[in-house]
Design a protein around this motif. Sequence first.
Motif, mmCIF file in Angstrom:
data_model
loop_
_atom_site.group_PDB
_atom_site.id
_atom_site.type_symbol
_atom_site.label_atom_id
_atom_site.label_comp_id
_atom_site.label_asym_id
_atom_site.label_seq_id
_atom_site.Cartn_x
_atom_site.Cartn_y
_atom_site.Cartn_z
ATOM 1 N N THR A 1 42.673 40.929 35.000
ATOM 2 C CA THR A 1 41.852 42.282 36.030
ATOM 3 C C THR A 1 40.303 42.246 35.725
ATOM 4 O OG1 THR A 1 44.405 43.442 36.400
ATOM 5 C CG2 THR A 1 42.029 43.969 36.986
ATOM 6 N N GLU A 2 39.492 42.644 34.698
ATOM 7 C CA GLU A 2 38.590 42.431 33.773
ATOM 8 C C GLU A 2 38.365 41.605 34.887
ATOM 9 O OE1 GLU A 2 34.839 42.091 30.596
ATOM 10 O OE2 GLU A 2 37.349 42.686 30.441
ATOM 11 N N LYS B 1 39.207 43.415 45.455
ATOM 12 C CA LYS B 1 39.622 44.968 45.647
ATOM 13 C C LYS B 1 41.437 45.063 44.913
ATOM 14 C CE LYS B 1 40.846 47.398 50.469
ATOM 15 N NZ LYS B 1 41.187 47.468 51.204
ATOM 16 N N ILE B 2 41.249 46.104 44.437
ATOM 17 C CA ILE B 2 42.606 45.897 43.207
ATOM 18 C C ILE B 2 43.671 46.748 43.397
ATOM 19 C CG2 ILE B 2 43.340 45.353 40.792
ATOM 20 C CD1 ILE B 2 41.944 43.088 41.787
ATOM 21 N N ILE C 1 37.507 42.485 38.745
ATOM 22 C CA ILE C 1 37.225 43.225 39.030
ATOM 23 C C ILE C 1 35.204 42.614 38.990
ATOM 24 C CG2 ILE C 1 35.597 45.655 38.083
ATOM 25 C CD1 ILE C 1 38.380 45.528 36.950
#
Length: 188
Positions: free
Chosen positions: A151-152, A160-161, A155
């Motif tokens: 997820t880094e 948009k997480i 980001i």
Amino acid sequence: MIDQVQIVISDECIEKVADDIIAMENTEKIMGFSRAGATRQESILNALNDMVYRISEEDVVVIHDGARPLASQQLFEKLITSMEGCDGVIPVLPVKDTIYRCADGIWIDEALDRSHLVAGQSPEAFIYGKYLKINRLLAKQNRICDICGSTEAAILAGMKIKMIDGEETNFKITTQEDLKRFESIIAK
């Protein structure tokens, strides 16, 4: 809910895993193997690149690793069904311990407010085209090895997480103690 599976694996393990897969039933979703990279994120990029002709940019790609073998079917379903209106989804757990920042490895600099902290888990889901683009850019910039969690990268790209509730049983096997815990669970 999963249409295709791409397995990332090291060269020394591919023969054994291929033999195990051949012995399994219901292997029609397994599309192939991708070469492991020097880091987890390089391995992910290898798989994303290998899937480029079989998946559209708008499709959802789910990334999971063997270090969390107890992720439930319900977690995968919730992950995929939560993709509406976002670029990605990650399961998280609230941080229970007090977390300290320590810049020099000796002295505590500050206590972090755990009410604003969560611990990420896999599997993670992303819009394929956006996620592929940022990983290729990070590789081109020689920054892909700096990525600690999938997820880094998302980001960094401004994706948009969304967060969903993770599972306590979906722990990561990193230490011998983790392995013993896993073995005791599956022995039941």
